[in-house]
Design an enzyme around this catalytic site. Structure first.
Site, short mmCIF file in Angstrom:
data_model
loop_
_atom_site.label_atom_id
_atom_site.label_comp_id
_atom_site.label_asym_id
_atom_site.label_seq_id
_atom_site.Cartn_x
_atom_site.Cartn_y
_atom_site.Cartn_z
N LYS A 181 1.15 -1.01 -0.54
CA LYS A 181 -0.26 0.03 -0.01
C LYS A 181 1.17 1.11 -0.42
CE LYS A 181 -1.83 2.70 3.40
NZ LYS A 181 -2.08 4.15 2.20
N GLY A 234 7.51 5.40 7.74
CA GLY A 234 6.41 6.32 7.50
C GLY A 234 6.72 6.58 9.32
N SER A 235 5.66 7.59 9.90
CA SER A 235 5.90 8.16 10.86
C SER A 235 5.70 7.43 12.26
CB SER A 235 4.53 9.57 11.56
OG SER A 235 3.28 8.88 11.38
N THR A 236 6.31 7.99 13.03
CA THR A 236 6.25 6.85 14.84
C THR A 236 5.12 6.24 15.14
OG1 THR A 236 8.01 8.33 15.44
CG2 THR A 236 7.00 7.10 17.05
N ALA A 237 3.67 7.90 14.88
CA ALA A 237 2.64 7.52 15.06
C ALA A 237 1.77 6.69 14.85
CB ALA A 237 1.67 8.80 14.86
N GLU A 256 10.69 1.63 10.12
CA GLU A 256 11.60 2.78 9.94
C GLU A 256 10.92 4.13 9.76
OE1 GLU A 256 13.07 5.17 8.49
OE2 GLU A 256 13.00 4.78 7.00
N CYS A 290 14.28 11.43 5.89
CA CYS A 290 13.39 11.74 6.99
C CYS A 290 15.11 11.57 7.85
CB CYS A 290 13.06 10.00 7.31
SG CYS A 290 13.80 8.55 6.42
N GLU A 394 9.56 16.88 15.26
CA GLU A 394 9.85 15.67 13.54
C GLU A 394 9.03 17.16 12.21
OE1 GLU A 394 11.43 12.79 10.13
OE2 GLU A 394 9.20 12.59 11.34
#
Length: 490
Positions: A181, A234-237, A256, A290, A394
Protein backbone atom coordinates in the site's frame (compact mmCIF):
# COMPACT_ATOMS: atom_id res chain seq x y z
CA UNK A 1 -14.37 17.13 -5.17
CA UNK A 2 -13.45 18.28 -8.68
CA UNK A 3 -16.27 19.28 -11.01
CA UNK A 4 -17.30 16.86 -13.81
CA UNK A 5 -15.18 18.57 -16.46
CA UNK A 6 -12.14 18.23 -14.21
CA UNK A 7 -13.02 14.60 -13.47
CA UNK A 8 -13.03 13.68 -17.13
CA UNK A 9 -9.44 14.85 -17.52
CA UNK A 10 -8.27 13.33 -14.22
CA UNK A 11 -6.05 10.30 -14.15
CA UNK A 12 -8.03 7.51 -12.45
CA UNK A 13 -5.96 4.74 -10.85
CA UNK A 14 -7.00 1.12 -10.30
CA UNK A 15 -5.79 -1.50 -7.85
CA UNK A 16 -3.48 -4.23 -9.13
CA UNK A 17 -4.62 -7.61 -7.83
CA UNK A 18 -3.71 -11.05 -9.17
CA UNK A 19 -1.93 -9.57 -12.17
CA UNK A 20 -4.94 -7.50 -13.28
CA UNK A 21 -6.10 -3.92 -12.85
CA UNK A 22 -9.29 -3.86 -10.79
CA UNK A 23 -11.47 -0.71 -10.61
CA UNK A 24 -12.61 0.60 -7.25
CA UNK A 25 -16.04 2.00 -6.43
CA UNK A 26 -14.82 5.02 -4.46
CA UNK A 27 -11.83 7.31 -4.86
CA UNK A 28 -9.66 9.90 -3.10
CA UNK A 29 -8.57 13.16 -4.70
CA UNK A 30 -4.81 13.47 -5.23
CA UNK A 31 -3.28 16.90 -5.78
CA UNK A 32 -0.44 18.22 -7.89
CA UNK A 33 1.41 20.09 -5.10
CA UNK A 34 3.10 22.52 -7.47
CA UNK A 35 -0.21 23.98 -8.71
CA UNK A 36 -2.55 23.10 -5.82
CA UNK A 37 -5.12 21.31 -7.98
CA UNK A 38 -6.58 17.80 -8.17
CA UNK A 39 -5.08 15.85 -11.05
CA UNK A 40 -5.59 12.24 -10.07
CA UNK A 41 -8.16 9.99 -8.37
CA UNK A 42 -6.83 7.16 -6.21
CA UNK A 43 -8.82 4.08 -5.13
CA UNK A 44 -10.21 4.38 -1.61
CA UNK A 45 -9.72 0.70 -0.88
CA UNK A 46 -10.80 -1.11 2.24
CA UNK A 47 -11.15 -4.63 3.65
CA UNK A 48 -12.72 -6.27 0.53
CA UNK A 49 -9.89 -5.10 -1.77
CA UNK A 50 -7.23 -6.12 0.74
CA UNK A 51 -8.92 -9.51 1.17
CA UNK A 52 -8.79 -10.09 -2.59
CA UNK A 53 -5.13 -9.04 -2.77
CA UNK A 54 -4.10 -11.29 0.14
CA UNK A 55 -5.96 -14.22 -1.45
CA UNK A 56 -4.10 -13.63 -4.74
CA UNK A 57 -0.77 -13.39 -2.93
CA UNK A 58 -1.45 -16.60 -0.97
CA UNK A 59 -2.32 -18.44 -4.17
CA UNK A 60 0.86 -17.25 -5.89
CA UNK A 61 3.18 -18.03 -2.96
CA UNK A 62 3.80 -21.78 -3.49
CA UNK A 63 4.84 -21.36 -7.13
CA UNK A 64 6.97 -18.24 -6.61
CA UNK A 65 8.76 -19.54 -3.51
CA UNK A 66 9.56 -22.78 -5.33
CA UNK A 67 11.52 -20.93 -8.02
CA UNK A 68 15.28 -20.95 -7.69
CA UNK A 69 17.02 -17.76 -6.55
CA UNK A 70 18.47 -17.44 -10.06
CA UNK A 71 14.99 -17.58 -11.63
CA UNK A 72 13.66 -14.94 -9.26
CA UNK A 73 16.74 -12.77 -9.88
CA UNK A 74 16.07 -12.83 -13.63
CA UNK A 75 12.62 -11.33 -13.06
CA UNK A 76 13.96 -8.62 -10.73
CA UNK A 77 16.68 -7.67 -13.22
CA UNK A 78 14.11 -7.45 -16.02
CA UNK A 79 11.97 -5.14 -13.90
CA UNK A 80 15.04 -2.96 -13.26
CA UNK A 81 15.76 -2.83 -17.00
CA UNK A 82 12.19 -1.69 -17.70
CA UNK A 83 12.39 1.08 -15.08
CA UNK A 84 15.70 2.25 -16.55
CA UNK A 85 14.15 2.29 -20.02
CA UNK A 86 11.27 4.48 -18.82
CA UNK A 87 13.19 6.75 -16.44
CA UNK A 88 11.98 10.04 -17.95
CA UNK A 89 8.29 9.10 -17.92
CA UNK A 90 8.57 7.96 -14.30
CA UNK A 91 10.57 11.05 -13.25
CA UNK A 92 7.97 13.41 -14.70
CA UNK A 93 5.18 11.50 -12.96
CA UNK A 94 7.00 11.38 -9.59
CA UNK A 95 7.63 15.12 -9.74
CA UNK A 96 4.01 15.96 -10.55
CA UNK A 97 2.67 13.61 -7.91
CA UNK A 98 5.02 14.50 -5.04
CA UNK A 99 6.09 18.09 -5.78
CA UNK A 100 9.83 17.38 -5.95
CA UNK A 101 11.91 18.68 -8.83
CA UNK A 102 12.07 16.62 -12.01
CA UNK A 103 15.86 16.75 -11.67
CA UNK A 104 15.76 15.10 -8.23
CA UNK A 105 13.34 12.41 -9.44
CA UNK A 106 15.42 11.81 -12.57
CA UNK A 107 18.76 11.58 -10.78
CA UNK A 108 17.75 10.06 -7.41
CA UNK A 109 14.29 8.49 -7.11
CA UNK A 110 13.90 6.51 -10.31
CA UNK A 111 17.52 5.31 -10.77
CA UNK A 112 17.56 4.16 -7.14
CA UNK A 113 14.23 2.36 -7.64
CA UNK A 114 15.73 0.36 -10.51
CA UNK A 115 18.91 -0.25 -8.52
CA UNK A 116 16.90 -1.64 -5.59
CA UNK A 117 15.69 -4.48 -7.83
CA UNK A 118 19.14 -5.01 -9.31
CA UNK A 119 20.85 -4.96 -5.90
CA UNK A 120 18.58 -7.54 -4.28
CA UNK A 121 18.58 -9.69 -7.43
CA UNK A 122 22.35 -9.94 -7.02
CA UNK A 123 22.62 -10.14 -3.23
CA UNK A 124 20.04 -12.94 -3.17
CA UNK A 125 22.58 -15.22 -4.86
CA UNK A 126 25.32 -14.71 -2.28
CA UNK A 127 23.82 -15.55 1.09
CA UNK A 128 25.31 -18.45 3.02
CA UNK A 129 23.90 -20.47 5.89
CA UNK A 130 25.47 -21.65 9.15
CA UNK A 131 26.76 -25.14 9.85
CA UNK A 132 27.97 -26.76 13.08
CA UNK A 133 29.26 -30.22 13.96
CA UNK A 134 28.88 -32.08 17.26
CA UNK A 135 31.02 -35.11 16.48
CA UNK A 136 30.69 -36.64 19.95
CA UNK A 137 26.94 -36.87 19.33
CA UNK A 138 27.39 -37.95 15.71
CA UNK A 139 25.37 -34.96 14.54
CA UNK A 140 25.63 -32.27 11.89
CA UNK A 141 23.58 -29.10 12.34
CA UNK A 142 22.82 -26.57 9.62
CA UNK A 143 20.43 -23.70 9.00
CA UNK A 144 18.17 -23.00 6.08
CA UNK A 145 16.13 -19.87 5.39
CA UNK A 146 12.59 -20.05 4.06
CA UNK A 147 10.32 -17.28 2.75
CA UNK A 148 7.60 -16.38 5.23
CA UNK A 149 4.54 -15.93 3.02
CA UNK A 150 2.51 -12.81 2.23
CA UNK A 151 4.39 -9.61 3.12
CA UNK A 152 2.42 -6.46 3.91
CA UNK A 153 4.37 -3.40 2.75
CA UNK A 154 3.40 0.20 3.53
CA UNK A 155 5.47 3.03 2.06
CA UNK A 156 5.41 6.83 2.51
CA UNK A 157 4.93 9.86 0.26
CA UNK A 158 8.35 11.52 0.38
CA UNK A 159 10.31 9.10 -1.86
CA UNK A 160 7.37 7.14 -3.28
CA UNK A 161 8.79 4.60 -5.75
CA UNK A 162 12.28 4.64 -4.18
CA UNK A 163 11.01 3.41 -0.79
CA UNK A 164 8.31 1.11 -2.20
CA UNK A 165 10.85 -0.78 -4.31
CA UNK A 166 13.26 -0.88 -1.34
CA UNK A 167 10.61 -3.14 0.27
CA UNK A 168 9.22 -5.05 -2.73
CA UNK A 169 12.64 -6.06 -4.06
CA UNK A 170 13.96 -7.97 -1.01
CA UNK A 171 10.51 -9.39 -0.23
CA UNK A 172 10.04 -11.07 -3.60
CA UNK A 173 13.75 -11.85 -4.02
CA UNK A 174 13.52 -13.99 -0.88
CA UNK A 175 10.50 -15.83 -2.31
CA UNK A 176 7.62 -14.05 -0.57
CA UNK A 177 4.60 -12.59 -2.29
CA UNK A 178 3.46 -9.05 -1.58
CA UNK A 179 0.48 -6.84 -0.86
CA UNK A 180 1.73 -3.26 -0.89
CA UNK A 181 0.00 0.00 0.00
CA UNK A 182 1.71 3.19 -1.16
CA UNK A 183 0.69 6.55 0.29
CA UNK A 184 -2.65 7.73 -1.07
CA UNK A 185 -0.98 11.09 -1.79
CA UNK A 186 1.67 9.61 -4.12
CA UNK A 187 0.33 6.51 -5.85
CA UNK A 188 0.95 7.17 -9.54
CA UNK A 189 4.43 5.69 -10.05
CA UNK A 190 3.45 2.53 -8.15
CA UNK A 191 0.48 2.17 -10.51
CA UNK A 192 2.76 2.79 -13.50
CA UNK A 193 5.16 0.11 -12.26
CA UNK A 194 2.28 -2.38 -12.16
CA UNK A 195 2.06 -1.98 -15.94
CA UNK A 196 5.64 -3.28 -16.19
CA UNK A 197 5.06 -6.36 -14.04
CA UNK A 198 3.71 -8.56 -16.81
CA UNK A 199 6.48 -7.50 -19.22
CA UNK A 200 9.06 -8.37 -16.55
CA UNK A 201 7.61 -11.85 -16.09
CA UNK A 202 6.27 -11.30 -12.57
CA UNK A 203 3.63 -14.05 -12.15
CA UNK A 204 0.08 -12.93 -11.27
CA UNK A 205 -0.39 -12.47 -7.53
CA UNK A 206 3.30 -12.16 -6.65
CA UNK A 207 3.03 -8.35 -6.39
CA UNK A 208 -0.37 -6.85 -5.55
CA UNK A 209 -0.83 -3.14 -4.95
CA UNK A 210 -3.87 -1.80 -3.11
CA UNK A 211 -4.28 1.97 -2.98
CA UNK A 212 -5.98 3.87 -0.20
CA UNK A 213 -5.66 5.46 3.23
CA UNK A 214 -3.96 4.13 6.34
CA UNK A 215 -7.12 3.94 8.48
CA UNK A 216 -8.96 1.86 5.83
CA UNK A 217 -6.60 -0.03 3.50
CA UNK A 218 -3.59 0.07 5.80
CA UNK A 219 -5.54 -1.11 8.82
CA UNK A 220 -7.10 -3.99 6.87
CA UNK A 221 -3.66 -5.07 5.64
CA UNK A 222 -1.90 -4.86 9.02
CA UNK A 223 -4.76 -6.64 10.79
CA UNK A 224 -5.11 -9.46 8.25
CA UNK A 225 -4.42 -12.86 9.85
CA UNK A 226 -2.82 -14.21 6.65
CA UNK A 227 -0.16 -11.47 6.47
CA UNK A 228 2.57 -12.69 8.85
CA UNK A 229 5.02 -9.82 8.40
CA UNK A 230 4.69 -6.06 7.92
CA UNK A 231 7.33 -3.59 6.75
CA UNK A 232 6.41 0.05 7.28
CA UNK A 233 8.16 3.36 6.63
CA UNK A 234 6.49 6.48 8.00
CA UNK A 235 5.62 8.28 11.21
CA UNK A 236 6.22 7.06 14.74
CA UNK A 237 2.53 7.64 15.62
CA UNK A 238 1.36 5.37 12.79
CA UNK A 239 3.94 2.75 13.79
CA UNK A 240 2.43 2.65 17.27
CA UNK A 241 -0.99 1.89 15.72
CA UNK A 242 0.54 -0.82 13.52
CA UNK A 243 2.28 -2.41 16.52
CA UNK A 244 -0.98 -2.53 18.50
CA UNK A 245 -3.00 -3.80 15.52
CA UNK A 246 -0.57 -6.60 14.69
CA UNK A 247 0.18 -7.66 18.29
CA UNK A 248 -2.62 -10.27 18.52
CA UNK A 249 -1.05 -12.10 15.57
CA UNK A 250 2.61 -11.87 16.75
CA UNK A 251 3.65 -10.54 13.33
CA UNK A 252 7.22 -9.79 12.33
CA UNK A 253 7.60 -5.99 12.13
CA UNK A 254 10.16 -3.75 10.46
CA UNK A 255 9.49 -0.09 11.26
CA UNK A 256 11.58 2.71 9.73
CA UNK A 257 10.33 5.90 11.34
CA UNK A 258 11.09 9.57 11.79
CA UNK A 259 14.24 11.50 12.57
CA UNK A 260 15.33 14.74 14.22
CA UNK A 261 18.85 14.46 12.94
CA UNK A 262 21.73 16.54 14.33
CA UNK A 263 24.81 17.84 12.56
CA UNK A 264 27.66 18.44 15.00
CA UNK A 265 30.28 20.80 13.61
CA UNK A 266 33.62 21.22 15.39
CA UNK A 267 35.97 24.17 14.99
CA UNK A 268 38.45 22.14 12.95
CA UNK A 269 35.85 21.22 10.28
CA UNK A 270 36.51 21.95 6.62
CA UNK A 271 33.87 24.69 6.50
CA UNK A 272 33.73 25.00 2.71
CA UNK A 273 32.79 21.34 2.33
CA UNK A 274 30.73 21.31 5.51
CA UNK A 275 28.49 24.25 4.56
CA UNK A 276 27.91 23.00 1.02
CA UNK A 277 26.94 19.54 2.30
CA UNK A 278 24.90 20.76 5.28
CA UNK A 279 22.76 23.01 3.06
CA UNK A 280 22.04 19.92 0.96
CA UNK A 281 21.42 17.71 4.00
CA UNK A 282 19.02 20.29 5.48
CA UNK A 283 16.94 21.15 2.42
CA UNK A 284 17.14 18.34 -0.18
CA UNK A 285 13.74 17.16 -1.46
CA UNK A 286 12.13 20.13 0.38
CA UNK A 287 13.51 18.72 3.64
CA UNK A 288 11.13 15.78 3.17
CA UNK A 289 13.69 13.03 3.77
CA UNK A 290 13.79 11.21 7.10
CA UNK A 291 17.59 11.62 7.05
CA UNK A 292 17.59 15.40 6.63
CA UNK A 293 19.50 17.57 9.10
CA UNK A 294 17.13 19.64 11.23
CA UNK A 295 19.40 20.56 14.17
CA UNK A 296 22.86 22.04 13.60
CA UNK A 297 25.18 22.35 16.59
CA UNK A 298 28.30 24.44 15.99
CA UNK A 299 31.34 24.84 18.25
CA UNK A 300 31.21 28.31 19.85
CA UNK A 301 34.49 29.65 18.42
CA UNK A 302 33.22 29.34 14.82
CA UNK A 303 29.48 29.76 15.46
CA UNK A 304 29.14 33.32 14.13
CA UNK A 305 31.20 32.63 11.01
CA UNK A 306 29.33 29.40 10.31
CA UNK A 307 25.88 30.99 10.77
CA UNK A 308 26.70 33.90 8.45
CA UNK A 309 28.11 31.66 5.72
CA UNK A 310 25.40 29.03 6.11
CA UNK A 311 22.58 31.57 5.80
CA UNK A 312 24.22 33.04 2.70
CA UNK A 313 24.42 29.55 1.16
CA UNK A 314 20.82 28.73 2.13
CA UNK A 315 19.60 31.88 0.38
CA UNK A 316 21.10 30.52 -2.86
CA UNK A 317 19.13 27.26 -2.54
CA UNK A 318 16.43 27.92 -5.15
CA UNK A 319 12.79 26.96 -4.67
CA UNK A 320 10.27 27.04 -7.49
CA UNK A 321 8.59 25.21 -10.37
CA UNK A 322 9.66 21.53 -10.25
CA UNK A 323 10.16 21.45 -14.03
CA UNK A 324 12.82 24.21 -13.95
CA UNK A 325 16.26 22.54 -13.83
CA UNK A 326 17.75 25.59 -12.10
CA UNK A 327 15.60 24.97 -9.00
CA UNK A 328 16.87 22.90 -6.07
CA UNK A 329 13.47 22.41 -4.41
CA UNK A 330 9.93 22.04 -5.61
CA UNK A 331 6.67 22.07 -3.63
CA UNK A 332 5.81 20.44 -0.32
CA UNK A 333 3.46 17.47 -0.47
CA UNK A 334 0.19 19.15 0.55
CA UNK A 335 -1.46 22.33 1.74
CA UNK A 336 -1.93 20.79 5.20
CA UNK A 337 1.72 19.82 5.45
CA UNK A 338 2.86 23.28 4.33
CA UNK A 339 0.69 24.83 7.05
CA UNK A 340 2.16 22.44 9.62
CA UNK A 341 5.74 23.34 8.64
CA UNK A 342 4.90 27.06 8.68
CA UNK A 343 3.40 26.67 12.15
CA UNK A 344 6.78 25.54 13.49
CA UNK A 345 8.42 28.66 12.07
CA UNK A 346 5.72 30.81 13.70
CA UNK A 347 6.29 28.98 16.99
CA UNK A 348 10.04 29.63 16.77
CA UNK A 349 9.39 33.36 16.27
CA UNK A 350 6.94 33.46 19.19
CA UNK A 351 9.62 31.92 21.41
CA UNK A 352 12.14 34.60 20.51
CA UNK A 353 13.96 32.73 17.73
CA UNK A 354 15.51 34.57 14.79
CA UNK A 355 14.47 33.55 11.27
CA UNK A 356 17.50 34.45 9.17
CA UNK A 357 16.12 33.48 5.76
CA UNK A 358 13.22 31.68 4.17
CA UNK A 359 9.65 31.65 5.50
CA UNK A 360 8.39 35.19 6.16
CA UNK A 361 11.75 36.71 5.20
CA UNK A 362 12.42 35.92 1.54
CA UNK A 363 9.77 36.34 -1.14
CA UNK A 364 9.30 33.50 -3.59
CA UNK A 365 8.88 34.55 -7.23
CA UNK A 366 6.80 31.79 -8.79
CA UNK A 367 5.44 31.42 -12.34
CA UNK A 368 1.74 32.25 -12.54
CA UNK A 369 0.88 28.57 -13.03
CA UNK A 370 2.49 27.74 -9.67
CA UNK A 371 1.06 30.64 -7.67
CA UNK A 372 -1.25 28.34 -5.67
CA UNK A 373 1.37 25.62 -5.14
CA UNK A 374 2.69 24.56 -1.74
CA UNK A 375 6.13 26.18 -1.83
CA UNK A 376 8.39 27.27 1.01
CA UNK A 377 11.94 28.64 0.76
CA UNK A 378 14.90 27.19 2.69
CA UNK A 379 14.54 28.50 6.26
CA UNK A 380 17.28 28.91 8.89
CA UNK A 381 16.45 29.66 12.53
CA UNK A 382 18.65 30.39 15.55
CA UNK A 383 18.08 31.26 19.20
CA UNK A 384 15.77 28.36 20.04
CA UNK A 385 15.85 26.43 23.33
CA UNK A 386 16.67 22.71 23.12
CA UNK A 387 13.41 22.00 24.96
CA UNK A 388 11.28 23.76 22.34
CA UNK A 389 8.94 21.68 20.15
CA UNK A 390 10.82 23.20 17.21
CA UNK A 391 13.96 21.37 18.39
CA UNK A 392 12.21 18.22 19.61
CA UNK A 393 9.64 17.31 16.94
CA UNK A 394 10.13 16.22 13.36
CA UNK A 395 9.17 19.14 11.09
CA UNK A 396 9.84 17.34 7.78
CA UNK A 397 10.21 20.51 5.74
CA UNK A 398 12.92 22.92 4.55
CA UNK A 399 13.64 24.20 8.09
CA UNK A 400 16.79 23.80 10.18
CA UNK A 401 17.89 25.32 13.49
CA UNK A 402 21.43 26.40 14.37
CA UNK A 403 22.73 26.46 17.94
CA UNK A 404 26.19 26.75 19.62
CA UNK A 405 28.01 24.29 21.93
CA UNK A 406 31.22 24.57 23.94
CA UNK A 407 32.51 21.02 24.56
CA UNK A 408 32.44 17.53 23.13
CA UNK A 409 30.32 16.37 26.09
CA UNK A 410 27.80 19.16 25.51
CA UNK A 411 27.61 18.29 21.80
CA UNK A 412 26.83 14.66 22.64
CA UNK A 413 24.21 15.70 25.20
CA UNK A 414 22.50 18.06 22.75
CA UNK A 415 22.69 15.57 19.88
CA UNK A 416 21.09 12.83 21.99
CA UNK A 417 18.51 15.10 23.63
CA UNK A 418 15.51 14.06 21.53
CA UNK A 419 13.35 10.93 21.34
CA UNK A 420 14.59 10.11 17.85
CA UNK A 421 17.81 8.38 16.83
CA UNK A 422 17.93 7.84 13.08
CA UNK A 423 20.97 9.65 11.68
CA UNK A 424 23.65 12.18 12.60
CA UNK A 425 26.54 13.93 10.88
CA UNK A 426 29.83 14.86 12.57
CA UNK A 427 32.25 17.35 11.05
CA UNK A 428 35.86 17.25 12.30
CA UNK A 429 39.31 16.44 10.95
CA UNK A 430 40.34 14.87 14.29
CA UNK A 431 40.08 11.10 13.72
CA UNK A 432 39.97 10.29 17.43
CA UNK A 433 37.14 12.77 17.98
CA UNK A 434 35.20 11.35 15.03
CA UNK A 435 35.37 7.82 16.46
CA UNK A 436 34.43 8.96 19.98
CA UNK A 437 31.42 10.87 18.68
CA UNK A 438 30.29 8.00 16.47
CA UNK A 439 30.28 5.69 19.48
CA UNK A 440 28.42 8.12 21.79
CA UNK A 441 25.77 9.49 19.42
CA UNK A 442 22.50 7.57 19.65
CA UNK A 443 21.73 7.08 15.96
CA UNK A 444 21.51 4.14 13.61
CA UNK A 445 23.65 5.96 11.03
CA UNK A 446 26.50 8.38 11.71
CA UNK A 447 28.11 10.14 8.75
CA UNK A 448 31.39 11.96 9.30
CA UNK A 449 32.45 14.73 6.89
CA UNK A 450 29.73 13.64 4.43
CA UNK A 451 25.99 12.95 4.22
CA UNK A 452 23.79 10.32 2.56
CA UNK A 453 26.64 8.16 1.30
CA UNK A 454 24.92 4.78 1.35
CA UNK A 455 26.16 1.23 0.92
CA UNK A 456 23.09 -0.98 0.57
CA UNK A 457 25.08 -3.94 1.89
CA UNK A 458 25.07 -2.38 5.36
CA UNK A 459 22.24 -1.94 7.90
CA UNK A 460 19.86 1.00 7.63
CA UNK A 461 17.53 2.00 10.46
CA UNK A 462 17.18 3.93 13.70
CA UNK A 463 17.27 3.76 17.48
CA UNK A 464 14.74 4.95 20.07
CA UNK A 465 11.57 6.31 18.41
CA UNK A 466 13.17 6.14 14.97
CA UNK A 467 12.33 2.52 14.45
CA UNK A 468 12.60 -1.20 15.02
CA UNK A 469 14.81 -3.43 12.91
CA UNK A 470 17.17 -2.73 10.05
CA UNK A 471 17.05 -2.88 6.25
CA UNK A 472 19.93 -3.70 3.91
CA UNK A 473 21.44 -6.75 2.20
CA UNK A 474 21.64 -9.19 5.11
CA UNK A 475 19.09 -7.49 7.37
CA UNK A 476 16.33 -7.40 4.74
CA UNK A 477 17.04 -11.03 3.82
CA UNK A 478 16.78 -12.07 7.47
CA UNK A 479 13.54 -10.11 7.94
CA UNK A 480 11.86 -11.58 4.86
CA UNK A 481 12.83 -15.17 5.74
CA UNK A 482 12.45 -17.50 8.70
CA UNK A 483 15.54 -19.40 9.86
CA UNK A 484 15.24 -23.13 10.47
CA UNK A 485 17.82 -25.27 12.23
CA UNK A 486 18.16 -28.83 10.92
CA UNK A 487 20.00 -31.57 12.85
CA UNK A 488 21.04 -34.77 11.12
CA UNK A 489 22.38 -37.73 13.12
CA UNK A 490 24.67 -40.02 11.22
Amino acid sequence: MPNPSEQSSCLVLENFIGGKFVPCRTHIDSYDPSVGEVYCRVPDSGAPEVEAAVAAAKEAFPGWSARSPEQRAQVLNKLADLLDANVEEFAQAESRDQGKTVTFARTVDIPRSAYNFRFFASSLLHHTNDCSQTDHMGCLHYTIRCPVGVAGLISPWNLPLYLLTWKIAPAIAAGNTVVAKPSEMTSVTAWMMCKLMQQAGVPPGVVNIVFGTGPKAGDALVGHPDVPLVSFTGSTATAQCITERSAPYCKKLSLELGGKNPAIIFADADLDRCIKTTVRSSFSNQGEICLCTSRIYVEGSIYSEFLERFVAAAKKWKTGAPSDPSNDNGALISKEHLEKVRSFVALAKSEGGTVHCGEGVDQLHLPERNAKGYFMPATVISGISDSSRVMQEEIFGPVTCVSPFDSEEEAVSKGNGVRYGLAATVWSQDVGKVHRMARKIQAGLVWTNCWLVRDLNLPFGGMKNSGVGREGRKDSYHFFTEVKTVTVKH
